[in-house]
Scaffold this active site. Structure first.
Site, short mmCIF file in Angstrom:
data_model
loop_
_atom_site.label_atom_id
_atom_site.label_comp_id
_atom_site.label_asym_id
_atom_site.label_seq_id
_atom_site.Cartn_x
_atom_site.Cartn_y
_atom_site.Cartn_z
CG HIS A 84 -1.79 10.71 4.39
ND1 HIS A 84 -1.14 11.85 4.83
CD2 HIS A 84 -1.87 10.82 3.03
CE1 HIS A 84 -0.83 12.61 3.80
NE2 HIS A 84 -1.27 12.02 2.69
CD GLU A 138 -1.91 6.27 2.93
OE1 GLU A 138 -2.54 7.19 2.36
OE2 GLU A 138 -2.44 5.21 3.30
CG ASP A 145 -1.96 1.12 1.14
OD1 ASP A 145 -2.61 1.25 0.08
OD2 ASP A 145 -2.11 1.88 2.11
CD GLU A 151 -9.99 17.55 -1.32
OE1 GLU A 151 -10.08 16.39 -1.77
OE2 GLU A 151 -10.51 18.53 -1.88
CG HIS A 206 -6.31 6.03 4.71
ND1 HIS A 206 -6.60 5.78 3.39
CD2 HIS A 206 -7.50 6.03 5.36
CE1 HIS A 206 -7.91 5.64 3.25
NE2 HIS A 206 -8.47 5.79 4.43
CG ASP A 245 -4.43 1.38 5.34
OD1 ASP A 245 -4.81 1.24 6.52
OD2 ASP A 245 -4.66 2.40 4.67
#
Length: 242
Positions: free
Chosen positions: A64, A12, A10, A59, A160, A165
């Site tokens: 995160h 970010e 995963d 945003e 997040h 994750d």
């Protein structure tokens, strides 16, 4: 036994491009990956924060919580790329909504201008979002929704996090693909050689077995017995074999 390395991955990012492809003009700020072999977490994980050399959008920050100030002393992607590629090499990459993360990683590789192959040519890619949509058509299939559906504890997931994750996705992947992965004996190894544990249970190729056929008298007696059981309503299989 399937010993293929599965890497649950995963990322970010600084944000997403809402007009063009999501990765255009944005960068990766965190990579998290966990290793699974033989359907078990090995503890051999990969986790790094990355200096993106650009501002993180507000945003994305809400999603995160990773700030530019936190990342100011972190390595650039060029500093971790060799270690990252070595970690994922020849593995099966399992990603939720794979085109998103693959697009970002390929962009980072392209920026380096080192003629490195795209990630989807270096590894096999499995998209768990596609799996989830087949299992639960018409339903919400985000990571949160799937964790709730499979009763996976995500109470520690306030924001997040790529590594958190990835671990949650690993649990989901095992549940969504649960069951026997191969019809092969665990004892079968290279070149179909059979381990000593199983040899005594398997007929050697150079020995033929004698086939004994039932005699007509034996068959007649068997049919007679089945008819007797049928009269007592005890012979269900008679309808299939007689």
């Amino acid at each position: 036994m399937n010993t293929k390395r599965i890497i649950i991955l995963d990322t970010e990012t600084t944000g997403i491009n809402k007009i063009n492809l999501p990765h255009i003009n944005h960068r990766i700020i965190e990579i998290g990956a966990v290793e699974i072999i033989n359907r078990r977490f090995t503890g051999n994980n990969f986790h790094v924060y990355i200096q993106p050399d650009r501002q993180i959008e507000s945003e994305a920050l809400k999603v995160h919580g990773i700030t530019n100030n936190f990342l100011k002393d972190k390595p650039f992607f060029k500093d971790i790329v060799d270690k990252f590629l070595k970690y994922i090499k020849n593995s099966i990459l399992v990603i939720h909504n794979a085109p998103f993360d693959v697009g970002f990683i390929n962009q980072e590789l392209k920026i380096l201008n080192q003629n490195i192959q795209k990630i989807d040519t270096l590894c096999s890619i499995v998209d768990t979002l596609k799996i989830a949509r087949k299992l639960f058509p018409g339903k919400k299939n985000t990571l949160d929704a799937l964790c709730t559906r499979y009763k996976i504890n995500k109470s520690h997931r306030n924001l997040h996090s790529a590594i958190v994750d990835a671990y949650l996705l690993g649990k989901l992947y095992l549940l969504m693909t649960g069951g026997q992965e191969s019809m092969c004996f665990d004892g079968i190894v290279n070149n179909q050689k059979i381990s000593q544990t199983f040899k005594k249970f398997i007929r050697p190729d150079n020995i033929s077995l004698k086939i004994l056929y039932a005699k007509k008298q034996e068959i007649d007696l068997h049919i007679k017995y089945l008819k007797h059981m049928q009269n007592k309503n005890l012979c269900l299989w008679k309808y299939f074999f007689l």
